[in-house]
Scaffold this motif. Sequence first.
Motif, PDB file in Angstrom:
ATOM      1  N   MET A   1      40.164  -7.037   8.723  1.00  0.00           N
ATOM      2  CA  MET A   1      38.851  -6.641   9.180  1.00  0.00           C
ATOM      3  C   MET A   1      38.353  -5.483   8.317  1.00  0.00           C
ATOM      4  O   MET A   1      39.144  -4.657   7.868  1.00  0.00           O
ATOM      5  N   ILE A   2      37.058  -5.454   8.162  1.00  0.00           N
ATOM      6  CA  ILE A   2      36.417  -4.386   7.398  1.00  0.00           C
ATOM      7  C   ILE A   2      35.357  -3.741   8.277  1.00  0.00           C
ATOM      8  O   ILE A   2      34.470  -4.423   8.798  1.00  0.00           O
ATOM      9  N   LEU A   3      35.464  -2.446   8.446  1.00  0.00           N
ATOM     10  CA  LEU A   3      34.509  -1.659   9.221  1.00  0.00           C
ATOM     11  C   LEU A   3      33.599  -0.914   8.252  1.00  0.00           C
ATOM     12  O   LEU A   3      34.084  -0.207   7.360  1.00  0.00           O
ATOM     13  N   ILE A   4      32.310  -1.079   8.422  1.00  0.00           N
ATOM     14  CA  ILE A   4      31.312  -0.356   7.633  1.00  0.00           C
ATOM     15  C   ILE A   4      30.553   0.541   8.591  1.00  0.00           C
ATOM     16  O   ILE A   4      30.035   0.078   9.614  1.00  0.00           O
ATOM     17  N   THR A   5      30.493   1.823   8.291  1.00  0.00           N
ATOM     18  CA  THR A   5      29.662   2.750   9.054  1.00  0.00           C
ATOM     19  C   THR A   5      28.709   3.418   8.076  1.00  0.00           C
ATOM     20  O   THR A   5      29.044   3.610   6.905  1.00  0.00           O
ATOM     21  N   GLY A  31      24.418 -13.783  13.114  1.00  0.00           N
ATOM     22  CA  GLY A  31      24.772 -15.186  12.973  1.00  0.00           C
ATOM     23  C   GLY A  31      25.534 -15.499  11.701  1.00  0.00           C
ATOM     24  O   GLY A  31      25.941 -16.640  11.481  1.00  0.00           O
ATOM     25  N   ASP A  32      25.752 -14.500  10.849  1.00  0.00           N
ATOM     26  CA  ASP A  32      26.478 -14.725   9.590  1.00  0.00           C
ATOM     27  C   ASP A  32      27.935 -15.080   9.864  1.00  0.00           C
ATOM     28  O   ASP A  32      28.574 -14.480  10.739  1.00  0.00           O
ATOM     29  N   GLU A  33      28.456 -16.023   9.112  1.00  0.00           N
ATOM     30  CA  GLU A  33      29.869 -16.389   9.202  1.00  0.00           C
ATOM     31  C   GLU A  33      30.726 -15.154   8.920  1.00  0.00           C
ATOM     32  O   GLU A  33      30.503 -14.440   7.945  1.00  0.00           O
ATOM     33  N   GLY A  34      31.659 -14.866   9.804  1.00  0.00           N
ATOM     34  CA  GLY A  34      32.571 -13.744   9.608  1.00  0.00           C
ATOM     35  C   GLY A  34      32.064 -12.411  10.118  1.00  0.00           C
ATOM     36  O   GLY A  34      32.756 -11.404  10.019  1.00  0.00           O
ATOM     37  N   CYS A  35      30.851 -12.390  10.691  1.00  0.00           N
ATOM     38  CA  CYS A  35      30.321 -11.153  11.265  1.00  0.00           C
ATOM     39  C   CYS A  35      30.864 -11.018  12.683  1.00  0.00           C
ATOM     40  O   CYS A  35      30.579 -11.836  13.550  1.00  0.00           O
ATOM     41  N   VAL A  36      31.634  -9.976  12.913  1.00  0.00           N
ATOM     42  CA  VAL A  36      32.173  -9.705  14.244  1.00  0.00           C
ATOM     43  C   VAL A  36      31.160  -8.877  15.040  1.00  0.00           C
ATOM     44  O   VAL A  36      30.925  -9.125  16.214  1.00  0.00           O
ATOM     45  N   SER A  37      30.542  -7.912  14.375  1.00  0.00           N
ATOM     46  CA  SER A  37      29.547  -7.054  15.020  1.00  0.00           C
ATOM     47  C   SER A  37      28.670  -6.423  13.948  1.00  0.00           C
ATOM     48  O   SER A  37      29.152  -6.086  12.854  1.00  0.00           O
ATOM     49  N   TYR A  38      27.384  -6.255  14.244  1.00  0.00           N
ATOM     50  CA  TYR A  38      26.451  -5.653  13.293  1.00  0.00           C
ATOM     51  C   TYR A  38      25.355  -4.992  14.117  1.00  0.00           C
ATOM     52  O   TYR A  38      24.504  -5.678  14.692  1.00  0.00           O
ATOM     53  N   THR A  39      25.395  -3.678  14.230  1.00  0.00           N
ATOM     54  CA  THR A  39      24.456  -2.973  15.099  1.00  0.00           C
ATOM     55  C   THR A  39      23.910  -1.703  14.453  1.00  0.00           C
ATOM     56  O   THR A  39      24.541  -1.132  13.557  1.00  0.00           O
ATOM     57  N   SER A  46      15.736  12.633  15.672  1.00  0.00           N
ATOM     58  CA  SER A  46      15.556  12.711  14.222  1.00  0.00           C
ATOM     59  C   SER A  46      15.031  11.369  13.721  1.00  0.00           C
ATOM     60  O   SER A  46      14.780  10.454  14.497  1.00  0.00           O
ATOM     61  N   ASP A  47      14.914  11.265  12.430  1.00  0.00           N
ATOM     62  CA  ASP A  47      14.422  10.044  11.802  1.00  0.00           C
ATOM     63  C   ASP A  47      15.567   9.199  11.258  1.00  0.00           C
ATOM     64  O   ASP A  47      15.357   8.326  10.416  1.00  0.00           O
ATOM     65  N   ALA A  48      16.784   9.452  11.733  1.00  0.00           N
ATOM     66  CA  ALA A  48      17.973   8.755  11.238  1.00  0.00           C
ATOM     67  C   ALA A  48      18.331   7.549  12.101  1.00  0.00           C
ATOM     68  O   ALA A  48      18.040   7.515  13.298  1.00  0.00           O
ATOM     69  N   ILE A  49      18.965   6.576  11.457  1.00  0.00           N
ATOM     70  CA  ILE A  49      19.617   5.489  12.171  1.00  0.00           C
ATOM     71  C   ILE A  49      21.074   5.457  11.731  1.00  0.00           C
ATOM     72  O   ILE A  49      21.410   5.872  10.623  1.00  0.00           O
ATOM     73  N   ILE A  50      21.911   4.969  12.612  1.00  0.00           N
ATOM     74  CA  ILE A  50      23.338   4.823  12.355  1.00  0.00           C
ATOM     75  C   ILE A  50      23.642   3.329  12.382  1.00  0.00           C
ATOM     76  O   ILE A  50      23.180   2.622  13.274  1.00  0.00           O
ATOM     77  N   ALA A  84      19.043   8.480  -0.103  1.00  0.00           N
ATOM     78  CA  ALA A  84      19.891   7.294  -0.232  1.00  0.00           C
ATOM     79  C   ALA A  84      20.741   7.150   1.026  1.00  0.00           C
ATOM     80  O   ALA A  84      21.206   8.145   1.584  1.00  0.00           O
ATOM     81  N   PRO A  85      20.940   5.923   1.504  1.00  0.00           N
ATOM     82  CA  PRO A  85      21.818   5.731   2.667  1.00  0.00           C
ATOM     83  C   PRO A  85      23.241   6.175   2.353  1.00  0.00           C
ATOM     84  O   PRO A  85      23.661   6.142   1.196  1.00  0.00           O
ATOM     85  N   VAL A  86      23.965   6.573   3.373  1.00  0.00           N
ATOM     86  CA  VAL A  86      25.373   6.946   3.234  1.00  0.00           C
ATOM     87  C   VAL A  86      26.193   5.867   3.929  1.00  0.00           C
ATOM     88  O   VAL A  86      25.954   5.546   5.088  1.00  0.00           O
ATOM     89  N   MET A  87      27.143   5.285   3.185  1.00  0.00           N
ATOM     90  CA  MET A  87      27.949   4.189   3.727  1.00  0.00           C
ATOM     91  C   MET A  87      29.437   4.509   3.533  1.00  0.00           C
ATOM     92  O   MET A  87      29.814   5.080   2.513  1.00  0.00           O
ATOM     93  N   HIS A  88      30.233   4.118   4.523  1.00  0.00           N
ATOM     94  CA  HIS A  88      31.694   4.280   4.457  1.00  0.00           C
ATOM     95  C   HIS A  88      32.338   2.949   4.819  1.00  0.00           C
ATOM     96  O   HIS A  88      31.900   2.287   5.759  1.00  0.00           O
ATOM     97  N   GLU A  89      33.357   2.591   4.087  1.00  0.00           N
ATOM     98  CA  GLU A  89      34.075   1.339   4.331  1.00  0.00           C
ATOM     99  C   GLU A  89      35.516   1.644   4.644  1.00  0.00           C
ATOM    100  O   GLU A  89      36.167   2.439   3.957  1.00  0.00           O
ATOM    101  N   THR A  90      36.031   0.984   5.691  1.00  0.00           N
ATOM    102  CA  THR A  90      37.420   1.160   6.101  1.00  0.00           C
ATOM    103  C   THR A  90      38.019  -0.213   6.354  1.00  0.00           C
ATOM    104  O   THR A  90      37.445  -1.021   7.077  1.00  0.00           O
TER     105      THR A  90
END
Length: 92
Positions: A1-5, A31-39, A46-50, A84-90
């Motif tokens: 599994m890959i977690l992206i935050t 609905g993408d194949e292999g997507c467990v969760s996407y929120t 603030s004007d941020a989204i997570i 620029a967005p900030v992304m982390h992969e685990t």
Amino acid sequence: MILITGSATAHPEARDRLIALARKVSEATQGDEGCVSYTFAAALDSDAIIGVELWRDRAALDAHMRHEHTQRFIASLDGVLSDAPVMHETEL
């Protein structure tokens, strides 16, 4: 599994646009194949989204990045984001 935050911040006048774009890509991606969760969650003060994504494997994540709805979302962020967005992969 890959977690992206990640997080992204809109220009103040573009906050509602960012939320609408995130909602649209989230609905399409679930609905993408292999997507467990996407929120996404919008910050109240603030004007941020997570963003939090969970993918079955690298192949699913790579395929997601090639999908038209993903490419459209990325392209639509031009002029909406203040930084620029900030992304982390685990890997889990």
